[in-house]
Design an enzyme around this catalytic site. Structure first.
Site, PDB file in Angstrom:
ATOM      1  CD  GLU A  37      -3.018  -1.138   2.181  1.00 49.38           C
ATOM      2  OE1 GLU A  37      -3.022  -0.216   3.012  1.00 49.38           O
ATOM      3  OE2 GLU A  37      -3.919  -1.994   2.097  1.00 49.38           O
ATOM      4  CD  GLU A  42      -4.056  -6.297   4.596  1.00 47.07           C
ATOM      5  OE1 GLU A  42      -5.008  -5.484   4.663  1.00 47.07           O
ATOM      6  OE2 GLU A  42      -2.913  -6.044   5.020  1.00 47.07           O
TER       7      GLU A  42
END
Ligand SMILES: *[C@@H]1O[C@H](CO)[C@@H](O)[C@H](O)[C@H]1NC(C)=O
Ligand SMILES: *[C@@H]1O[C@H](CO)[C@@H](O)[C@H](O)[C@H]1NC(C)=O
Ligand SMILES: *[C@@H]1O[C@H](CO)[C@@H](O)[C@H](O)[C@H]1NC(C)=O
Ligand SMILES: *[C@@H]1O[C@H](CO)[C@@H](O)[C@H](O)[C@H]1NC(C)=O
Ligand SMILES: *[C@@H]1O[C@H](CO)[C@@H](O)[C@H](O)[C@H]1NC(C)=O
Ligand SMILES: *[C@@H]1O[C@H](CO)[C@@H](O)[C@H](O)[C@H]1NC(C)=O
Ligand SMILES: *[C@@H]1O[C@H](CO)[C@@H](O)[C@H](O)[C@H]1NC(C)=O
Ligand SMILES: CC(=O)N[C@H]1CO[C@H](CO)[C@@H](O)[C@@H]1O
Length: 479
Positions: free
Chosen positions: A159, A263
């Site tokens: 990220e 995730e």
């Protein structure tokens, strides 16, 4: 080497000493078993006991043998074949833990970054952090894990690209991937895949995937080998279309590399029922995706846990664990493992500005290596801790385990699999639930389960992940 270990094990009568899983490789857009050529799909869980802020650099989730034994046995029972670990210390031994997960038939996806100083790229000024100290640290993670056959891959970043990042960040991530892959090519005996884990920011997702997966003719090693997506858009008993999974599937249908959820597991509706598992491993999505990892193993302050580690050294399997196990048990493992030459013959496209559609970096000149890094790649990191497998046997775990109603589940054991075996769902091989007066509902033994075929098949930074989850959630809600 494997046959020697087997002989040694036989001589010692250690019939349950595990040898090794086969390393995985990337072929086209699939992960593939390097020996059997079967397709591999990730049935995983993010492993971050202590949360993302618990990292000091002196220990990590793979440095404590007792907790790894406990968790590997419980994950085996759940049906897990891969863990992701976000923050790793480079100067401790991971031999016991890596070997325990290997024996359980569980691969490891490892983030090379850490939240400590010089441990990650600064997304607001990547040129200030892309330096020799940083690269030495991430190469040390490679050294620590390069010799374990169950090291599935390294995340070069998690990220890093989001609403706050500067425009140059994608080129820096490709530079880090280049350096990692060149280091691996020079210092490791097998090609360990390297990739990126993206936030689910929909308006830049396709650009990000295109940027990372296209081929730069004079910097081929900078390409991602795989693409992880942190996605929380399926909440409660949602559906393929309501969750936007249909859009993601279309977005990745033509991807030239294995994509997966690094995730998943929205917790806005509790308990989680994990109905997305049937979509993810079903006919619609397995062409585009190679499975995913549920966020996350232990219960922490942000309330995403499958298990609760109690202060008195016991474990409670939360209702989410049971719900997830029921969903995993329905996966058609034989179908998702079958190899497909259409998938494995997919080739990357050359990088060009027209692959980028939005306000995203569309040039492919990468930053040059900092001074000293070429030497580090040529000669390896001096004095690095280098891991190696140690022997592991089947054994019962010492911890008391409760189900979510408080009943004791006894007899949970680590089942050391035979050579080449990978853990699969549907075995539920260990543990029996006791109601307290000695009556138990047995669920079969580990030994018999490995021969049923269904149970276990012969094969055939994480810098701020918690924060990242929150960001991703906010994004998917807005969208
Ligand atoms: C290991 O590295 C960490 C982080 O750099 C450091 O704090 C710690 O002192 C080191 N431990 C040893 C035993 O060298
Ligand atoms: C690769 O090619 C591009 C475009 O021609 C050029 O700008 C860049 O400097 C080249 N990089 C290397 C490492 O040669
Ligand atoms: C994927 O490729 C097919 C065939 O080339 C094409 O028809 C389709 O539009 C592509 N999809 C996307 C999302 O680019
Ligand atoms: C351990 O702690 C858990 C959670 O607080 C509790 O439910 C359990 O009864 C305790 N077990 C023992 C043996 O003290
Ligand atoms: C193989 O993959 C392609 C797409 O990549 C898909 O269209 C096809 O149905 C798959 N074949 C089988 C037998 O699953
Ligand atoms: C797994 O075994 C436990 C008993 O240990 C049982 O309560 C549970 O229902 C089983 N789960 C599945 C999905 O079969
Ligand atoms: C105790 O054991 C008997 C069988 O011997 C069983 O019927 C009963 O449900 C068990 N549980 C309790 C709480 O009595
Ligand atoms: C070489 C280098 O960039 N070192 C940096 C490591 O991190 C500390 C704290 O962030 C910086 O002060 C150093 O410059």
């Amino acid at each position: 080497m494997p046959s020697y270990s087997r002989l040694f094990a036989a001589l010692c009568g250690l019939a349950t000493t595990a040898v090794a899983v086969n390393p995985l490789i990337v072929d086209g857009k699939d992960f593939v078993d390097s020996v059997t050529k079967d397709r591999f799909q990730i049935i995983g869980v993010d492993y971050q006991p202590g949360g993302s802020s618990g990292f000091s650099g002196d220990s990590d989730p793979l440095s404590d043998k007792a907790s790894c034994l406990r968790d590997a046995a419980l994950m085996q029972r759940l049906g897990i074949n891969t863990i992701r670990v976000y923050n790793l210390a480079t100067n401790v031994s991971h031999d016991d833990c890596a070997s325990i997960f290997n024996a359980a038939g569980i691969y490891m996806l490892l983030d090379v970054n850490s939240p400590l100083p010089n441990g990650s790229l600064d997304r607001t000024a990547p040129w200030t952090t892309y330096d020799l100290d940083y690269l030495q640290r991430i190469f040390s993670v490679v050294e620590a894990f390069k010799n374990y056959p169950n090291t599935l891959g390294f995340f070069a970043g998690n990220e890093v690209i989001n609403e706050q990042s500067t425009k140059e960040v994608p080129a820096y991530i490709r530079a880090v991937q280049r350096d990692l892959k060149d280091y691996i090519a020079k210092n490791v005996q097998r090609p360990i895949p390297v990739g990126y884990s993206a936030a689910d920011v929909r308006d830049i997702l396709v650009d990000t995937a295109n940027y990372m997966s296209c081929e730069i003719s004079n910097a081929t090693s900078s390409r991602s080998d795989f693409f992880g997506l942190n996605s929380y858009s399926w909440c409660g008993d949602s559906s393929y279309t309501k969750s936007g999974y249909d859009v993601l599937t279309a977005d990745f249908a033509n991807a030239s590399l294995p994509a997966f959820f690094s995730e998943y597991g929205c917790n806005l509706v509790e308990p989680r029922v994990f109905t997305e598992v049937q979509a993810l491993y079903g006919e619609d999505m397995t062409q585009a995706f190679s499975g995913g990892l549920v966020y996350e193993w232990t219960q922490e302050a942000n309330n995403y846990g499958l298990v609760q580690i109690n202060d008195n050294n016991t474990v409670t399997l939360l209702i989410d664990y049971d719900n997830l196990q029921k969903q995993f048990d329905k996966i058609d493992v034989k179908r998702i493992e079958s190899s497909n030459t259409t998938q494995t013959s997919v080739k990357p496209v050359p990088c060009s500005a027209d692959l980028i559609t939005g306000n995203f970096l569309n040039t492919f000149d990468l930053p040059a290596r900092p001074q000293g890094v070429d030497d580090l790649i040529q000669n390896g990191v001096k004095g690095a801790t280098v891991g190696k497998l140690v022997s592991v046997s089947s054994q019962e775990i010492p911890n008391t385990v409760y189900d979510y109603t408080g009943k004791v589940i006894s007899g949970i054991r680590l089942n050391a699999l035979q050579n080449n075996e990978v853990n699969t769902p549907g075995s539920n091989t260990s543990g029996s639930s006791s109601d307290g007066n000695g009556t138990s509902s047995a669920t079969g033994t580990a030994a018999s389960a490995t021969h049923t075929g269904a149970a276990s098949r012969q094969h055939s930074s994480g810098v701020l992940s918690t924060f990242g989850a929150v960001v991703a959630l906010a994004v998917s809600l807005a969208w």
